[in-house]
Design a protein around this motif. Structure first.
Motif, PDB file in Angstrom:
ATOM      1  N   UNK A   1       9.420 -13.794  17.063  1.00  0.00           N
ATOM      2  CA  UNK A   1       8.647 -12.989  16.118  1.00  0.00           C
ATOM      3  C   UNK A   1       7.432 -13.822  15.712  1.00  0.00           C
ATOM      4  N   UNK A   2       6.237 -13.324  16.016  1.00  0.00           N
ATOM      5  CA  UNK A   2       4.997 -14.045  15.705  1.00  0.00           C
ATOM      6  C   UNK A   2       4.352 -13.571  14.405  1.00  0.00           C
ATOM      7  N   UNK A   3       4.619 -12.319  14.042  1.00  0.00           N
ATOM      8  CA  UNK A   3       3.925 -11.735  12.902  1.00  0.00           C
ATOM      9  C   UNK A   3       4.739 -10.548  12.403  1.00  0.00           C
ATOM     10  N   UNK A   4       4.722 -10.318  11.094  1.00  0.00           N
ATOM     11  CA  UNK A   4       5.372  -9.166  10.471  1.00  0.00           C
ATOM     12  C   UNK A   4       4.346  -8.482   9.580  1.00  0.00           C
ATOM     13  N   UNK A   5       4.251  -7.154   9.725  1.00  0.00           N
ATOM     14  CA  UNK A   5       3.309  -6.393   8.908  1.00  0.00           C
ATOM     15  C   UNK A   5       3.971  -5.185   8.267  1.00  0.00           C
ATOM     16  N   UNK A   6       3.593  -4.921   7.027  1.00  0.00           N
ATOM     17  CA  UNK A   6       4.116  -3.771   6.286  1.00  0.00           C
ATOM     18  C   UNK A   6       2.954  -2.897   5.836  1.00  0.00           C
ATOM     19  N   UNK A   7       3.158  -1.597   5.906  1.00  0.00           N
ATOM     20  CA  UNK A   7       2.168  -0.630   5.442  1.00  0.00           C
ATOM     21  C   UNK A   7       2.567  -0.210   4.030  1.00  0.00           C
ATOM     22  N   UNK A   8       1.888  -0.733   2.981  1.00  0.00           N
ATOM     23  CA  UNK A   8       2.300  -0.430   1.612  1.00  0.00           C
ATOM     24  C   UNK A   8       2.078   1.032   1.232  1.00  0.00           C
ATOM     25  N   UNK A   9       1.080   1.668   1.842  1.00  0.00           N
ATOM     26  CA  UNK A   9       0.783   3.076   1.581  1.00  0.00           C
ATOM     27  C   UNK A   9       0.017   3.630   2.778  1.00  0.00           C
ATOM     28  N   UNK A  10       0.012   4.943   2.886  1.00  0.00           N
ATOM     29  CA  UNK A  10      -0.682   5.603   3.989  1.00  0.00           C
ATOM     30  C   UNK A  10      -2.157   5.204   3.999  1.00  0.00           C
ATOM     31  N   UNK A  11      -2.655   4.874   5.179  1.00  0.00           N
ATOM     32  CA  UNK A  11      -4.056   4.524   5.434  1.00  0.00           C
ATOM     33  C   UNK A  11      -4.530   3.260   4.707  1.00  0.00           C
ATOM     34  N   UNK A  12      -3.586   2.454   4.232  1.00  0.00           N
ATOM     35  CA  UNK A  12      -3.930   1.187   3.589  1.00  0.00           C
ATOM     36  C   UNK A  12      -3.781   0.054   4.616  1.00  0.00           C
ATOM     37  N   UNK A  13      -4.510  -1.050   4.427  1.00  0.00           N
ATOM     38  CA  UNK A  13      -4.352  -2.190   5.332  1.00  0.00           C
ATOM     39  C   UNK A  13      -2.915  -2.717   5.310  1.00  0.00           C
ATOM     40  N   UNK A  14      -2.474  -3.212   6.453  1.00  0.00           N
ATOM     41  CA  UNK A  14      -1.143  -3.804   6.513  1.00  0.00           C
ATOM     42  C   UNK A  14      -1.133  -5.129   5.773  1.00  0.00           C
ATOM     43  N   UNK A  15       0.018  -5.433   5.187  1.00  0.00           N
ATOM     44  CA  UNK A  15       0.234  -6.725   4.548  1.00  0.00           C
ATOM     45  C   UNK A  15       0.992  -7.609   5.525  1.00  0.00           C
ATOM     46  N   UNK A  16       0.486  -8.781   5.770  1.00  0.00           N
ATOM     47  CA  UNK A  16       1.182  -9.756   6.596  1.00  0.00           C
ATOM     48  C   UNK A  16       2.179 -10.490   5.700  1.00  0.00           C
TER      49      UNK A  16
ATOM     50  N   UNK B   1      -6.413  -9.066  15.518  1.00  0.00           N
ATOM     51  CA  UNK B   1      -5.411  -9.320  14.484  1.00  0.00           C
ATOM     52  C   UNK B   1      -4.358  -8.216  14.566  1.00  0.00           C
ATOM     53  N   UNK B   2      -3.073  -8.564  14.629  1.00  0.00           N
ATOM     54  CA  UNK B   2      -2.044  -7.534  14.788  1.00  0.00           C
ATOM     55  C   UNK B   2      -2.032  -6.511  13.657  1.00  0.00           C
ATOM     56  N   UNK B   3      -2.473  -6.882  12.468  1.00  0.00           N
ATOM     57  CA  UNK B   3      -2.505  -5.952  11.351  1.00  0.00           C
ATOM     58  C   UNK B   3      -3.434  -4.773  11.584  1.00  0.00           C
ATOM     59  N   UNK B   4      -4.441  -4.966  12.409  1.00  0.00           N
ATOM     60  CA  UNK B   4      -5.375  -3.878  12.703  1.00  0.00           C
ATOM     61  C   UNK B   4      -4.739  -2.797  13.570  1.00  0.00           C
ATOM     62  N   UNK B   5      -3.656  -3.139  14.259  1.00  0.00           N
ATOM     63  CA  UNK B   5      -3.043  -2.200  15.200  1.00  0.00           C
ATOM     64  C   UNK B   5      -1.910  -1.402  14.579  1.00  0.00           C
ATOM     65  N   UNK B   6      -1.584  -1.683  13.319  1.00  0.00           N
ATOM     66  CA  UNK B   6      -0.660  -0.886  12.521  1.00  0.00           C
ATOM     67  C   UNK B   6       0.774  -0.886  13.048  1.00  0.00           C
ATOM     68  N   UNK B   7       1.200  -1.978  13.651  1.00  0.00           N
ATOM     69  CA  UNK B   7       2.576  -2.137  14.097  1.00  0.00           C
ATOM     70  C   UNK B   7       3.273  -3.093  13.141  1.00  0.00           C
ATOM     71  N   UNK B   8       4.617  -3.039  13.113  1.00  0.00           N
ATOM     72  CA  UNK B   8       5.368  -3.876  12.171  1.00  0.00           C
ATOM     73  C   UNK B   8       5.634  -5.294  12.667  1.00  0.00           C
ATOM     74  N   UNK B   9       5.967  -5.430  13.942  1.00  0.00           N
ATOM     75  CA  UNK B   9       6.353  -6.740  14.472  1.00  0.00           C
ATOM     76  C   UNK B   9       5.528  -7.065  15.706  1.00  0.00           C
ATOM     77  N   UNK B  10       5.013  -8.279  15.763  1.00  0.00           N
ATOM     78  CA  UNK B  10       4.354  -8.783  16.963  1.00  0.00           C
ATOM     79  C   UNK B  10       5.307  -9.785  17.599  1.00  0.00           C
TER      80      UNK B  10
END
Length: 173
Positions: free
Chosen positions: A26-41, A90-99
């Protein structure tokens, strides 16, 4: 043409498809706090059995096939290359949870993987890019992501996922 030392062609292909001895990470974890908001690493997250990742706004139905999204870490540089960018996206730009690095994710379709000591995910399908990739990556973003959108998964067994956790294919899965 059959390979006499392996048996028939179908058994050779079946053996090749089943051979995944390497361990990923697991290289990165991202969460979407709300719809259309930037992911939080985040450095770690709790995966809830047959539900979602704690802190992610998505609330898939129990049994849903898209409880977690994964992207191939190595593809971040490929997508950047298709867009003429000098650095991996940056993986956060791609809106996925796990890289995930070190494993070919497409080879895991319809299999189960273990992450860290507890979590078991069932890979349920491909995560195709959406039109939001044009917004996020600019013109050509959608096409740059084609074939590189990652996978979707269902949480079979919950627990903690941390950056740096091992990702392994589970036998018989």
């Amino acid at each position: 043409m059959a390979f006499p030392f392996f048996g028939d062609d179908k058994s050779v292909v079946a053996r090749l498809l089943a051979t995944l001895p390497q361990v990923g990470r697991v290289e990165w974890i991202g969460l979407r706090p709300a719809r259309r908001q930037p992911l939080l690493s985040v450095p770690q997250v709790e995966a809830l059995t047959d539900a979602h990742l704690t802190g992610d706004h998505a609330r898939p139905k129990p049994g849903g096939k898209r409880q977690v999204t994964l992207i191939q870490h190595e593809h971040l540089a490929s997508v950047a290359g298709f867009l003429g960018l000098p650095e991996p996206v940056d993986p956060g730009r791609l809106r996925r949870n796990l890289s995930i690095s070190g494993l070919n994710l497409l080879a895991l379709k319809n299999r189960r993987i273990g992450i860290g000591a507890e979590v078991v995910l069932e890979i349920t399908g491909e995560c195709h890019p959406c039109s939001r990739m044009e917004e996020e990556l600019g013109p050509g973003g959608y096409n740059a992501m084609r074939g590189h959108g990652g996978l979707t998964a269902r949480i079979v067994q919950g627990g903690s996922i941390r950056v740096g956790d091992a990702v392994r294919v589970l036998e018989g899965a």
